[in-house]
Design a protein around this motif. Sequence first.
Motif, PDB file in Angstrom:
ATOM      1  N   CYS A 170      53.385  40.480 -17.955  1.00  0.00           N
ATOM      2  CA  CYS A 170      53.560  39.861 -16.645  1.00  0.00           C
ATOM      3  C   CYS A 170      54.818  40.390 -15.977  1.00  0.00           C
ATOM      4  CB  CYS A 170      53.646  38.346 -16.782  1.00  0.00           C
ATOM      5  SG  CYS A 170      55.140  37.750 -17.605  1.00  0.00           S
ATOM      6  N   GLY A 171      54.929  40.149 -14.685  1.00  0.00           N
ATOM      7  CA  GLY A 171      56.168  40.421 -13.973  1.00  0.00           C
ATOM      8  C   GLY A 171      57.166  39.302 -14.231  1.00  0.00           C
ATOM      9  N   SER A 172      58.224  39.277 -13.433  1.00  0.00           N
ATOM     10  CA  SER A 172      59.207  38.217 -13.571  1.00  0.00           C
ATOM     11  C   SER A 172      59.509  37.638 -12.202  1.00  0.00           C
ATOM     12  CB  SER A 172      60.484  38.751 -14.241  1.00  0.00           C
ATOM     13  OG  SER A 172      61.343  37.682 -14.596  1.00  0.00           O
ATOM     14  N   THR A 173      60.418  36.688 -12.143  1.00  0.00           N
ATOM     15  CA  THR A 173      60.728  35.957 -10.921  1.00  0.00           C
ATOM     16  C   THR A 173      62.230  35.741 -10.839  1.00  0.00           C
ATOM     17  OG1 THR A 173      60.670  33.746 -11.889  1.00  0.00           O
ATOM     18  CG2 THR A 173      58.554  34.704 -11.259  1.00  0.00           C
ATOM     19  N   ILE A 174      62.635  34.966  -9.836  1.00  0.00           N
ATOM     20  CA  ILE A 174      64.039  34.581  -9.744  1.00  0.00           C
ATOM     21  C   ILE A 174      64.407  33.522 -10.771  1.00  0.00           C
ATOM     22  CG2 ILE A 174      64.075  35.095  -7.273  1.00  0.00           C
ATOM     23  CD1 ILE A 174      64.250  31.935  -6.943  1.00  0.00           C
ATOM     24  N   GLY A 175      63.400  32.918 -11.439  1.00  0.00           N
ATOM     25  CA  GLY A 175      63.674  31.826 -12.369  1.00  0.00           C
ATOM     26  C   GLY A 175      64.625  32.184 -13.486  1.00  0.00           C
ATOM     27  N   PRO A 176      64.315  33.196 -14.316  1.00  0.00           N
ATOM     28  CA  PRO A 176      65.237  33.571 -15.386  1.00  0.00           C
ATOM     29  C   PRO A 176      66.595  34.041 -14.858  1.00  0.00           C
ATOM     30  CG  PRO A 176      63.062  34.472 -15.797  1.00  0.00           C
ATOM     31  CD  PRO A 176      63.043  33.926 -14.403  1.00  0.00           C
ATOM     32  N   LEU A 177      66.607  34.664 -13.680  1.00  0.00           N
ATOM     33  CA  LEU A 177      67.871  35.131 -13.114  1.00  0.00           C
ATOM     34  C   LEU A 177      68.760  33.953 -12.727  1.00  0.00           C
ATOM     35  CD1 LEU A 177      66.454  37.958 -10.806  1.00  0.00           C
ATOM     36  CD2 LEU A 177      67.359  38.182 -13.126  1.00  0.00           C
ATOM     37  N   THR A 178      68.166  32.937 -12.098  1.00  0.00           N
ATOM     38  CA  THR A 178      68.926  31.747 -11.705  1.00  0.00           C
ATOM     39  C   THR A 178      69.426  30.993 -12.930  1.00  0.00           C
ATOM     40  OG1 THR A 178      67.594  31.571  -9.690  1.00  0.00           O
ATOM     41  CG2 THR A 178      68.827  29.616 -10.357  1.00  0.00           C
ATOM     42  N   ALA A 179      68.557  30.861 -13.932  1.00  0.00           N
ATOM     43  CA  ALA A 179      68.968  30.165 -15.148  1.00  0.00           C
ATOM     44  C   ALA A 179      70.118  30.901 -15.830  1.00  0.00           C
ATOM     45  CB  ALA A 179      67.779  30.049 -16.098  1.00  0.00           C
ATOM     46  N   THR A 180      70.055  32.222 -15.832  1.00  0.00           N
ATOM     47  CA  THR A 180      71.096  33.018 -16.486  1.00  0.00           C
ATOM     48  C   THR A 180      72.406  32.967 -15.727  1.00  0.00           C
ATOM     49  OG1 THR A 180      69.434  34.513 -17.417  1.00  0.00           O
ATOM     50  CG2 THR A 180      71.690  35.328 -17.286  1.00  0.00           C
ATOM     51  N   ARG A 181      72.333  33.111 -14.419  1.00  0.00           N
ATOM     52  CA  ARG A 181      73.568  33.193 -13.629  1.00  0.00           C
ATOM     53  C   ARG A 181      74.242  31.835 -13.450  1.00  0.00           C
ATOM     54  NH1 ARG A 181      76.198  36.879 -10.532  1.00  0.00           N
ATOM     55  NH2 ARG A 181      77.687  35.915  -9.105  1.00  0.00           N
ATOM     56  N   ILE A 182      73.445  30.783 -13.208  1.00  0.00           N
ATOM     57  CA  ILE A 182      74.000  29.466 -12.899  1.00  0.00           C
ATOM     58  C   ILE A 182      74.028  28.566 -14.126  1.00  0.00           C
ATOM     59  CG2 ILE A 182      73.887  27.498 -11.319  1.00  0.00           C
ATOM     60  CD1 ILE A 182      74.364  30.124  -9.908  1.00  0.00           C
ATOM     61  N   GLY A 183      73.175  28.814 -15.104  1.00  0.00           N
ATOM     62  CA  GLY A 183      73.078  27.944 -16.277  1.00  0.00           C
ATOM     63  C   GLY A 183      72.315  26.675 -16.010  1.00  0.00           C
ATOM     64  N   ILE A 184      71.487  26.679 -14.986  1.00  0.00           N
ATOM     65  CA  ILE A 184      70.767  25.481 -14.594  1.00  0.00           C
ATOM     66  C   ILE A 184      69.372  25.496 -15.219  1.00  0.00           C
ATOM     67  CG2 ILE A 184      69.845  26.535 -12.480  1.00  0.00           C
ATOM     68  CD1 ILE A 184      70.265  23.890 -11.065  1.00  0.00           C
ATOM     69  N   ARG A 185      68.858  24.342 -15.591  1.00  0.00           N
ATOM     70  CA  ARG A 185      67.512  24.253 -16.146  1.00  0.00           C
ATOM     71  C   ARG A 185      66.497  24.664 -15.080  1.00  0.00           C
ATOM     72  NH1 ARG A 185      67.339  18.195 -18.245  1.00  0.00           N
ATOM     73  NH2 ARG A 185      68.206  17.949 -16.153  1.00  0.00           N
ATOM     74  N   THR A 186      65.538  25.509 -15.477  1.00  0.00           N
ATOM     75  CA  THR A 186      64.636  26.129 -14.507  1.00  0.00           C
ATOM     76  C   THR A 186      63.221  26.128 -15.040  1.00  0.00           C
ATOM     77  OG1 THR A 186      66.432  27.548 -13.723  1.00  0.00           O
ATOM     78  CG2 THR A 186      64.198  28.223 -13.158  1.00  0.00           C
ATOM     79  N   VAL A 187      62.264  25.929 -14.128  1.00  0.00           N
ATOM     80  CA  VAL A 187      60.852  25.998 -14.469  1.00  0.00           C
ATOM     81  C   VAL A 187      60.166  26.867 -13.411  1.00  0.00           C
ATOM     82  CG1 VAL A 187      60.424  23.807 -13.257  1.00  0.00           C
ATOM     83  CG2 VAL A 187      58.746  24.675 -14.887  1.00  0.00           C
ATOM     84  N   ASP A 188      59.256  27.739 -13.861  1.00  0.00           N
ATOM     85  CA  ASP A 188      58.559  28.654 -12.960  1.00  0.00           C
ATOM     86  C   ASP A 188      57.170  28.127 -12.630  1.00  0.00           C
ATOM     87  OD1 ASP A 188      59.729  31.348 -12.123  1.00  0.00           O
ATOM     88  OD2 ASP A 188      60.457  31.159 -14.180  1.00  0.00           O
ATOM     89  N   VAL A 189      56.845  28.124 -11.328  1.00  0.00           N
ATOM     90  CA  VAL A 189      55.537  27.676 -10.859  1.00  0.00           C
ATOM     91  C   VAL A 189      55.093  28.612  -9.733  1.00  0.00           C
ATOM     92  CG1 VAL A 189      56.180  25.285 -11.392  1.00  0.00           C
ATOM     93  CG2 VAL A 189      56.380  26.115  -9.038  1.00  0.00           C
ATOM     94  N   GLY A 190      53.865  28.434  -9.251  1.00  0.00           N
ATOM     95  CA  GLY A 190      53.421  29.229  -8.119  1.00  0.00           C
ATOM     96  C   GLY A 190      51.963  29.010  -7.786  1.00  0.00           C
ATOM     97  N   VAL A 191      51.600  29.445  -6.589  1.00  0.00           N
ATOM     98  CA  VAL A 191      50.230  29.351  -6.104  1.00  0.00           C
ATOM     99  C   VAL A 191      49.416  30.523  -6.656  1.00  0.00           C
ATOM    100  CG1 VAL A 191      48.813  29.568  -4.023  1.00  0.00           C
ATOM    101  CG2 VAL A 191      50.826  28.099  -3.999  1.00  0.00           C
TER     102      VAL A 191
END
Length: 440
Positions: free
Chosen positions: A388-409
Amino acid sequence: MSDVQRLLGDRDTYTREFADFVSASPSSYHAAAALAATLEAAGYTAHRETDAWDPVAAGSRGFVVRDGAIIAWHAGADVGPTSAVRILGTHTDSPGFVLKPRPDFTADGWAQAGVEIYGGPLINSWLDRDLGFAGRIVTADGREHLVRTGAVARIPQLAIHLDREANSGLTLDRQRHVQPVLGIAAEGVSVLTLLAEGAERAEGVAAGGLSAEDIVGADVRLFDTQPPGRIGARQEFLASPRLDNLSSTFAGLAALLGSEPAPGTIAMLAAFDHEELGSNSRSGASGPFLEEVLRRLQSGLGATADEAARGLSDSWCISADAGHSVHPNYPEKHDPRVRPLAGRGPMLKVNANQRYASDAHGAALWRRVCDAAGVETQEFVSNNIVPCGSTIGPLTATRIGIRTVDVGVPLLSMHSARELAHLDDLHGLARAATAFFAGA
């Protein structure tokens, strides 16, 4: 934007408004400008990065634009130094073609424009379409102008009579075969002149106010001028350019305007640029934009470093980016058991290698959000031999340390010049995002 509660409550109204937003957003810069105009009309305060910002108070609403990205927020009641942030993260860019420097050239009597490929488009889908140019130009005085032309260009495919094997396997040279035609060379056609004229039409500059010679910088792309349209036996689908990822961006806008943040939280829409290139830019998710805005808001709440860290540890980001519906003509490309289908709701996106940031807690949050909104949901996971490709989700989690979940249409034809989505999924994502901001 019409009454936002009607927008969130009526699928057809939502579809019309979303289609208008797509048409108004042929480039990331136009998308950011359209979002800013809607937010300002709804009472959000525009902030400049070079100015001091007022302290954050309950009910305060604001936004800041950086190039083709925008971050907007709404502070709920009882906000304080340890307040959590609920972020819906999206992106404003889509794959396609970008204008090169010194773009005007001629070949065999034709006037053409030099372009290079942006991201990973399905190149063949751009052939034989009525194309325009859109983006921003900067003039010698340092002023920035949004520009947009009508249908002025076309990437012509070679006739079948001259390539009898085209239907057996089309191969396109990324330099020689994708340069668009603008006109006949003898007529003196210039893409820079078209851009200057496009800026005049867009901004009401008096006739003769701009010329090609005034343009000293350009961030301009091709776009498909065909507007979005409803299709299908029950008119249940939207065929449209740039569903990846204006579908998530508009959902976030509608949710932000249509919800009241949970007490003690800040609701935030973070729409980044350059996701299709990996997000490595000052306005991308790997850049400092979100971190800087969060730091300034926390400072405006009087947070110490310890309090700011506590607030982020209680925060969530939903990374919303379009995904794949199962394709009926290529079923082997999908997981044999997890078969997401258009019309069955926005998807939770899962990947063991953290190409998506979802985990068990994120899955539980997404289920709560969808249940609260009355929205059906489903899962997406890749076939093990089709990465699969990737999204901003792992990048945001890595940079900010915030809990993140990926979703989409779920889409068909992702990265085509024209993609396909089900209306229920588009509308469902906005409703789920509204419940997320409200604290579900």
